[in-house]
Design an enzyme around this catalytic site. Structure first.
Site, PDB file in Angstrom:
ATOM      1  N   CYS A  62       0.834  -1.212   0.000  1.00  0.00           N
ATOM      2  CA  CYS A  62       0.000   0.000   0.000  1.00  0.00           C
ATOM      3  C   CYS A  62       0.868   1.261   0.000  1.00  0.00           C
ATOM      4  CB  CYS A  62      -0.921  -0.002   1.212  1.00  0.00           C
ATOM      5  SG  CYS A  62      -2.088   1.374   1.179  1.00  0.00           S
ATOM      6  N   CYS A  69       0.090   0.189  10.280  1.00  0.00           N
ATOM      7  CA  CYS A  69      -0.368  -0.819   9.323  1.00  0.00           C
ATOM      8  C   CYS A  69       0.749  -1.678   8.736  1.00  0.00           C
ATOM      9  CB  CYS A  69      -1.148  -0.165   8.191  1.00  0.00           C
ATOM     10  SG  CYS A  69      -1.883  -1.422   7.108  1.00  0.00           S
ATOM     11  N   CYS A 137     -19.568  -6.454   3.380  1.00  0.00           N
ATOM     12  CA  CYS A 137     -18.882  -5.230   3.807  1.00  0.00           C
ATOM     13  C   CYS A 137     -17.574  -5.179   3.033  1.00  0.00           C
ATOM     14  CB  CYS A 137     -18.607  -5.276   5.305  1.00  0.00           C
ATOM     15  SG  CYS A 137     -17.658  -3.855   5.904  1.00  0.00           S
ATOM     16  N   CYS A 197     -19.601   1.780   8.397  1.00  0.00           N
ATOM     17  CA  CYS A 197     -18.850   1.125   9.468  1.00  0.00           C
ATOM     18  C   CYS A 197     -17.626   1.998   9.708  1.00  0.00           C
ATOM     19  CB  CYS A 197     -18.448  -0.286   9.032  1.00  0.00           C
ATOM     20  SG  CYS A 197     -17.337  -1.106  10.214  1.00  0.00           S
ATOM     21  N   ARG A 269     -18.203  -2.895  17.598  1.00  0.00           N
ATOM     22  CA  ARG A 269     -17.416  -4.119  17.421  1.00  0.00           C
ATOM     23  C   ARG A 269     -16.150  -4.123  18.276  1.00  0.00           C
ATOM     24  NH1 ARG A 269     -16.508  -4.664  11.843  1.00  0.00           N
ATOM     25  NH2 ARG A 269     -18.546  -5.641  11.766  1.00  0.00           N
TER      26      ARG A 269
HETATM   27  N1  SAM Z   1      -6.771   0.457   2.886  1.00  0.00           N
HETATM   28  C1  SAM Z   1      -8.070   0.681   3.383  1.00  0.00           C
HETATM   29  C2  SAM Z   1      -8.124   1.806   4.385  1.00  0.00           C
HETATM   30  O1  SAM Z   1      -7.177   2.062   5.074  1.00  0.00           O
HETATM   31  O2  SAM Z   1      -9.188   2.433   4.467  1.00  0.00           O
HETATM   32  C3  SAM Z   1      -8.724  -0.548   3.963  1.00  0.00           C
HETATM   33  C4  SAM Z   1      -7.941  -1.525   4.801  1.00  0.00           C
HETATM   34  S1  SAM Z   1      -7.282  -0.920   6.359  1.00  0.00           S
HETATM   35  C5  SAM Z   1      -6.228  -2.225   6.824  1.00  0.00           C
HETATM   36  C6  SAM Z   1      -8.683  -0.940   7.470  1.00  0.00           C
HETATM   37  C7  SAM Z   1      -8.486  -0.524   8.902  1.00  0.00           C
HETATM   38  O3  SAM Z   1      -7.815  -1.544   9.611  1.00  0.00           O
HETATM   39  C8  SAM Z   1      -7.666   0.699   9.198  1.00  0.00           C
HETATM   40  O4  SAM Z   1      -8.370   1.893   9.012  1.00  0.00           O
HETATM   41  C9  SAM Z   1      -7.320   0.509  10.660  1.00  0.00           C
HETATM   42  O5  SAM Z   1      -8.276   1.133  11.475  1.00  0.00           O
HETATM   43  C10 SAM Z   1      -7.363  -1.004  10.832  1.00  0.00           C
HETATM   44  N2  SAM Z   1      -6.025  -1.535  11.125  1.00  0.00           N
HETATM   45  C11 SAM Z   1      -4.991  -1.689  10.253  1.00  0.00           C
HETATM   46  N3  SAM Z   1      -3.904  -2.148  10.866  1.00  0.00           N
HETATM   47  C12 SAM Z   1      -4.221  -2.310  12.161  1.00  0.00           C
HETATM   48  C13 SAM Z   1      -3.490  -2.744  13.314  1.00  0.00           C
HETATM   49  N4  SAM Z   1      -2.212  -3.098  13.239  1.00  0.00           N
HETATM   50  N5  SAM Z   1      -4.140  -2.789  14.504  1.00  0.00           N
HETATM   51  C14 SAM Z   1      -5.432  -2.415  14.595  1.00  0.00           C
HETATM   52  N6  SAM Z   1      -6.171  -1.986  13.545  1.00  0.00           N
HETATM   53  C15 SAM Z   1      -5.579  -1.917  12.351  1.00  0.00           C
HETATM   54 FE1  SF4 Z   2      -2.947   1.202   3.281  1.00  0.00          FE
HETATM   55 FE2  SF4 Z   2      -2.935   0.015   5.631  1.00  0.00          FE
HETATM   56 FE3  SF4 Z   2      -3.336   2.633   5.492  1.00  0.00          FE
HETATM   57 FE4  SF4 Z   2      -5.247   0.930   4.601  1.00  0.00          FE
HETATM   58  S1  SF4 Z   2      -4.538   1.169   6.699  1.00  0.00           S
HETATM   59  S2  SF4 Z   2      -4.493   2.802   3.579  1.00  0.00           S
HETATM   60  S3  SF4 Z   2      -3.946  -0.739   3.822  1.00  0.00           S
HETATM   61  S4  SF4 Z   2      -1.458   1.566   4.882  1.00  0.00           S
END
Ligand code: SAM
Ligand code: SF4
Ligand code: DTB
Length: 335
Positions: A62, A69, A137, A197, A269
């Site tokens: 990404c 992330c 979703c 959500c 959730r």
């Molecule tokens: N890329 C898209 C975005 O960011 O909107 C969708 C996928 S992203 C992984 C979805 C959500 O996962 C993020 O907004 C974050 O809140 C949650 N998330 C990602 N990594 C995480 C982590 N290490 N611990 C907890 N929540 C996490």
């Molecule tokens: Fe990319 Fe992870 Fe951020 Fe979603 S949460 S935009 S997958 S870096």
């Protein structure tokens, strides 16, 4: 400062002040849990939990820099970039999730925003998931209004897009898109008639006041999100957020309780982070008004509890799956 009691009114409030929310966080723990549980029972059966299963349909690589992330290309986390999964493979996973007891299938893609060609493929996935009798979703990053409308036409039930943290702390966590970008995507989703959500993450080194700011931002959106995921950070080595001081579980439970009180009709959730929680903390989250979980042994890229462990926890606590008809914010009959 007295904690407000106006949360007992029947119309959900979207005019919460930060002081009111701070006062809720500061309540003695027994009073906070009592209030959250009382409100929970006005709208939901206290023994029903909505069961969702997650699948990463497009993993890693990404371009964004979200500090928590593991899928951000710029952090060395060991997550390999993959292409968008094929439709058949996704539907096989959805069928397995349904057969294991999930009622909603959530598909996540590590994109800044979807390309229109990829969106066509995702719409076919949504149609296939719906045909299996599951709620759908997706979480695909930022959306334009026409993209949100296209997803609505495919039958999408929920779009996940988190504000992640308070407006003040946001800049410490993400630099590649703004808070306003997030609000614009949420408006596009809401205007398209797709359920929202939207939640956030705790345990990223934020202050208590940032947790107040995060719940305030959610509870003062034009409409409350239908679903509010509260994630406990899954600390992944290589991400900047993993260096933060570990979260106190009671602070996490308080965040769930304040979400429940301020957004009484939302399904809250108990989202990422259960793998690192003991059964007692999870039980407190359910008492505090959480009524949804991710079920299945993987979140997107990180582990989630074993399904047999969750089945045992549900049996021990006397919890059961929430029927889909109860999820749509119907008033639960009071005895
Ligand atoms: N890329 C898209 C975005 O960011 O909107 C969708 C996928 S992203 C992984 C979805 C959500 O996962 C993020 O907004 C974050 O809140 C949650 N998330 C990602 N990594 C995480 C982590 N290490 N611990 C907890 N929540 C996490
Ligand atoms: Fe990319 Fe992870 Fe951020 Fe979603 S949460 S935009 S997958 S870096
Ligand atoms: C949400 O709020 N949490 C989920 C879902 N929405 C997409 C994602 C959690 C991801 C945890 C880290 C990982 O497994 O990669």
């Amino acid at each position: 400062m007295n904690a407000p009691t106006a949360e007992f009114s029947s119309t959900p409030r979207t005019d919460w002040t930060r002081d009111e929310i701070a006062a809720l966080f500061a309540l003695p723990f027994p009073e906070l849990i009592f209030r959250a549980q009382s409100i929970h029972r006005r709208h939901f059966a206290p023994d029903e939990v909505q069961i969702s299963t997650l699948l990463s349909i497009k993993t890693g690589g990404c371009p964004e820099d979200c500090a928590y992330c593991p899928q951000a290309a710029q952090y060395d986390t060991g997550v390999k970039a993959e292409k968008l999964m094929a439709l058949d493979a996704v539907l096989a996973e959805a069928r397995a999730a349904r057969d294991a007891g999930a009622t909603r299938f959530c598909m996540g893609a590590a994109w800044r925003s979807p390309k229109d060609k990829d969106l066509d493929t995702v719409c076919a996935m949504v149609e296939g998931v719906k045909a299996l009798g599951l709620e759908s979703c997706v979480t695909l990053g930022m959306l334009s209004p026409p993209q949100a409308q296209r997803l609505k036409q495919s039958g999408l039930d929920y779009y996940n897009h988190n504000i992640d943290t308070s407006p003040e702390y946001y800049g410490q966590i993400i630099s590649t898109r703004t808070y306003q970008d997030r609000l614009d995507t949420l408006a596009a989703v809401r205007d398209a008639g797709v359920n929202v959500c939207c939640g956030g993450i705790v345990g990223m080194g934020e202050s208590a006041d940032d947790r107040v700011g995060m719940i305030h931002a959610l509870a003062t959106l034009p409409d409350h999100p239908q679903s509010v995921p509260i994630n406990a950070l899954v600390a992944v080595a290589g991400t900047p957020a993993a260096l933060a001081k570990p979260l106190d579980p009671i602070d996490f439970v308080r965040t769930i309780a304040v979400a429940r009180i301020t957004m009484p009709r939302a399904v809250v959730r108990l989202s990422a982070g259960r793998e690192a929680m003991n059964q007692e903390t999870q039980a407190l989250c359910f008492l505090a008004g959480a009524n949804s979980i991710f079920y299945g042994e993987k979140l997107l890229t990180t582990p989630n509890p074993q399904t047999h462990a969750d089945a045992a926890l549900f049996a021990k606590l006397g919890l059961k799956s929430m029927p889909v008809s109860h999820v749509e914010n119907d008033e639960f009959p009071q005895n």
